[in-house]
Design an enzyme around this catalytic site. Sequence first.
Site, PDB file in Angstrom:
ATOM      1  N   PRO A  75       2.619 -68.342  28.160  1.00 38.81           N
ATOM      2  CA  PRO A  75       1.950 -68.668  26.722  1.00 38.81           C
ATOM      3  C   PRO A  75       2.681 -69.750  26.074  1.00 38.81           C
ATOM      4  O   PRO A  75       4.185 -69.879  26.110  1.00 38.81           O
ATOM      5  CB  PRO A  75       2.132 -67.288  26.024  1.00 38.81           C
ATOM      6  CG  PRO A  75       3.453 -66.854  26.535  1.00 38.81           C
ATOM      7  CD  PRO A  75       3.560 -67.195  28.023  1.00 38.81           C
ATOM      8  N   ASP A  76       1.738 -70.706  25.645  1.00 36.29           N
ATOM      9  CA  ASP A  76       2.459 -71.521  24.323  1.00 36.29           C
ATOM     10  C   ASP A  76       3.131 -70.585  23.277  1.00 36.29           C
ATOM     11  O   ASP A  76       2.615 -69.359  23.262  1.00 36.29           O
ATOM     12  CB  ASP A  76       1.618 -72.485  24.097  1.00 36.29           C
ATOM     13  CG  ASP A  76       2.079 -73.642  23.336  1.00 36.29           C
ATOM     14  OD1 ASP A  76       3.621 -73.533  22.967  1.00 36.29           O
ATOM     15  OD2 ASP A  76       1.544 -74.982  23.310  1.00 36.29           O
TER      16      ASP A  76
END
Length: 779
Positions: A273-274
């Site tokens: 994930p960012d």
Amino acid sequence: MRVTFAHILGVFLLPLTLAHNKRAGNTTATNTTSLVEGLLANGAVDLGDWDVAYQKAVALVAQMTNEQKVTVITGGSVAALNWTALEQKDATQNPAGYDYVTSFPLASALASTWDRDLMTTQFRAVAAEFYGKGIQVTSGPTSQPMGRTPYSGRLDETLGADSYLNGIAFGLGSQAFTDVGIIPGGKHFLLNEQETNRMGFGSPSGIAPYSSDADDKTIHETYLWPFYDGIKSNMGAVMCAMNKVNGTASCENDDLLMGLLKTELGFPGMVVPDVSGQSTAYGSANGGLDYGSSTYWSNATVQEGINNGSFSQALLDDKAVRNVIGYFYVGLNNGSQPAYVGQEAYVDVRANHSAIVRTNGAAAIVLLKNTNNALPLSKPRSIALFGANAGPVMAGPNYEFTVSGTPSLYQGHLAAGAGGGQGSFSYLVTPQEALNARARTEGTMIRWILNNTYTDDVVSFFHKRQETSANSTGGGGFSGPAGLSGGTSLTHTIPAYAATAQVCLAFINAFSGEGADRTELRSTEADSLVTTVADNCNNTIVVVNTVGPRILDTWIEHENVTAVLYSSLLGQESGNSIMDVLYGDVNPSARLPYTIAKNESDYNVGICETAVCNFTEGNYIDYKYFDKYDVTPRFEFGYGLSYTSFEYSNAAFSITNSSALASMYPTGPVGVGGKTDLWDEVVSVTADVANIGTVDGHEVAQLYVAFPDAADQPVRQLRGFERSLIASGASTSVSFSLRRRDLSYWDVAAQDWAIATGTYTFSIGASSRDLRLNVTMTI
Ligand SMILES: *[C@@H]1O[C@H](CO)[C@@H](O)[C@H](O)[C@H]1NC(C)=O
Ligand SMILES: *[C@@H]1O[C@H](CO)[C@@H](O)[C@H](O)[C@H]1NC(C)=O
Ligand SMILES: *[C@@H]1O[C@H](CO)[C@@H](O)[C@H](O)[C@H]1NC(C)=O
Ligand SMILES: *[C@@H]1O[C@H](CO)[C@@H](O)[C@H](O)[C@H]1NC(C)=O
Ligand SMILES: *[C@@H]1O[C@H](CO)[C@@H](O)[C@H](O)[C@H]1NC(C)=O
Ligand SMILES: *[C@@H]1O[C@H](CO)[C@@H](O)[C@H](O)[C@H]1NC(C)=O
Ligand SMILES: *[C@@H]1O[C@H](CO)[C@@H](O)[C@H](O)[C@H]1NC(C)=O
Ligand SMILES: *[C@@H]1O[C@H](CO)[C@@H](O)[C@H](O)[C@H]1NC(C)=O
Ligand SMILES: *[C@@H]1O[C@H](CO)[C@@H](O)[C@H](O)[C@H]1NC(C)=O
Ligand SMILES: *[C@@H]1O[C@H](CO)[C@@H](O)[C@H](O)[C@H]1NC(C)=O
Ligand SMILES: *[C@@H]1O[C@H](CO)[C@@H](O)[C@H](O)[C@H]1NC(C)=O
Ligand SMILES: *[C@@H]1O[C@H](CO)[C@@H](O)[C@H](O)[C@H]1NC(C)=O
């Protein structure tokens, strides 16, 4: 030490149940035993040369308890199994924030070289620096934001506004990282086209994060396209974006991650994930995120989810496998990688990379204008240098900008970006420094004003003394106020310097970075500098370093602006690269990877301020919009001049796989990178290019394809490019290999890539609007 596998051979596959095609991500789905679409264990993807790594990954995971699997997918180490957590760092212009590394040209500079070998050389060198610091995963290469809007704050970090060019570069980056032994983490997946409102799940306004809503055809043909290239080129990790897509968080989006990425594209690696991309436990777990936070994925939550059907054992196993498969695929288990070190450790990984930086920097500079033979410079008697962008920033060069808004001008030479695009300089050659060196050897007198708005009009001491002496009635005559000890009789103003130099060099920049979008595409301060210089100097050469499209119309037609060099941010040798082109040691050959409009209002997409950002323009971004709506750009996509000129002739094509073309849809199995025959060459197009000028130079020959109406495609699209060095008077043959996908459109009804019947026009030329040869083919 990392795990070695000689001693765990003989451990067999996980006891996974049979596959059926049902999606996870439906958080109400409650089936503990079902296997879902997108799981590696269901065998739907032909893993090809990933299979060896897959077997090793499965063997390792088979030894893990569920708690150990949770540890792995939340970024922990499992000492008992010799599994050490992978280190993942930004980005692709250097290991961000590290000392004793090389600061390379930004990705957008690399894209403007249009040269596959230069891209590979640089990406491999960057990868070697990550490897040498003991890092295993990069947050990059970075395909997107692609440039749906020119105001997007991060375009410096990415690979241009055309899916084909972007995809080629993205694929070469992935392969280069993989070859060196680093897992590339391609980003941002998907439709992450702006910074504004990107963060903030649960924010009171409800606006952030925004949702990018696009139709299936647009998603495939524009935004997913480069990820096909990346995954085909063995990208072992993908970073899902902060924004939502069609109303669901990218990192929890079943359609996006389990469907498009893991099923259609056959992605075998891990989805990471960012920042803030994960906001729920089971939504993310079922939606396809593979690596997440222990805040959401505690042992208890994961196990209870498996027990009560909110999650599944099969998905946990799949995530664990995906977290380790890349490590085996790139060979990080071979025991050769140096130990991980912190940012300040003295581990020098720079080798001879500065030479690559200088070469690639020069190859990334686009010559936009050149009249009166202004360039290349030839031993000018005097040069005046103007602008903050010509010299060093007051405190530098190793700066680390925070992830936040940045002013649109940088008060020093701009050679790297901010946030994910930040440079980590061990030194920086500014234009002023490089020009000083030239002046010394060429007998040039130089002067500079390294400030865009300098207004002081102090007259030099010597000048005062002359005047005073003349009026003096006796004695030494040093009665006037002491001025600056400049030593010449010149008034210290921009107009005065400009009026007395044979060559005037005006340096300007445009800055932005991760965390905020651009507020302007030109700046009054920088444009006034150029205009002031040009009003007084009939040989004004402008050098622009910019994060993205920069409007030039305030002065581009000024009769005294004789030449313009334009580029992205060029890294630590920037000043040398610029001098190499100014003096003709390097003949410019770079091409714009996006369109420069005449006016801001000519671009069709701005920054979206609402909760839903509807991509109503579809595939029509950048030149595809300008072409379709007949908007005349200032400089079109693919544009760039040379110190020589080229002539094109003899366009021809040959169908190299007629049986493949006879089938409307691909027929191969899904491999890593989608249906395998999408990558087969079907047509080859050739032409001859001659250098009819007096100096050697590189030409970037470009192939654009116009499709039959049935394909519903933009007017024409880039489908090939070839940069070749051609000696003065010589000629070369260029050839463009069209793969099945290059001639396909996304058939929404069939959910497949299709080849339309009808007439295709292949146009070969020097830019998207300088098409020198046309040849048609009918299918
Ligand atoms: C989610 O799964 C449940 C149970 O399998 C099913 O009844 C429902 O239709 C699904 N919802 C969607 C949107 O697919
Ligand atoms: C769970 O999946 C199994 C295997 O596919 C299937 O037989 C069963 O009916 C499913 N149960 C539910 C509640 O959907
Ligand atoms: C872990 O590595 C050590 C040292 O190389 C080795 O002795 C041990 O057998 C390994 N254990 C496992 C479970 O692989
Ligand atoms: C997004 O929504 C559009 C419009 O309904 C649809 O065509 C497209 O397939 C959806 N894509 C994803 C990934 O959800
Ligand atoms: C899961 O349990 C293992 C073993 O007890 C522990 O090391 C790990 O920290 C736990 N992980 C999480 C996310 O709670
Ligand atoms: C399953 O357990 C989790 C964790 O306790 C809980 O949040 C979730 O609501 C439960 N789901 C069902 C269907 O009981
Ligand atoms: C540039 O010069 C102006 C006028 O002399 C001054 O006000 C300004 O502070 C200077 N800017 C920088 C960045 O030094
Ligand atoms: C010098 O004398 C001339 C003529 O009288 C006058 O115009 C000028 O201002 C004087 N210069 C200085 C520096 O006093
Ligand atoms: C061009 O420069 C000359 C000085 O060399 C100046 O006299 C002229 O006014 C300038 N032209 C314009 C349009 O400003
Ligand atoms: C620029 O001005 C200089 C002197 O002011 C003159 O010698 C030169 O010919 C001019 N160049 C052009 C291109 O007009
Ligand atoms: C987005 O735009 C498309 C095309 O104009 C339109 O069909 C669709 O209804 C829009 N969606 C939203 C949520 O406004
Ligand atoms: C090739 O086709 C394009 C687009 O129709 C046209 O603009 C261009 O002039 C043509 N070139 C030649 C050499 O016919």
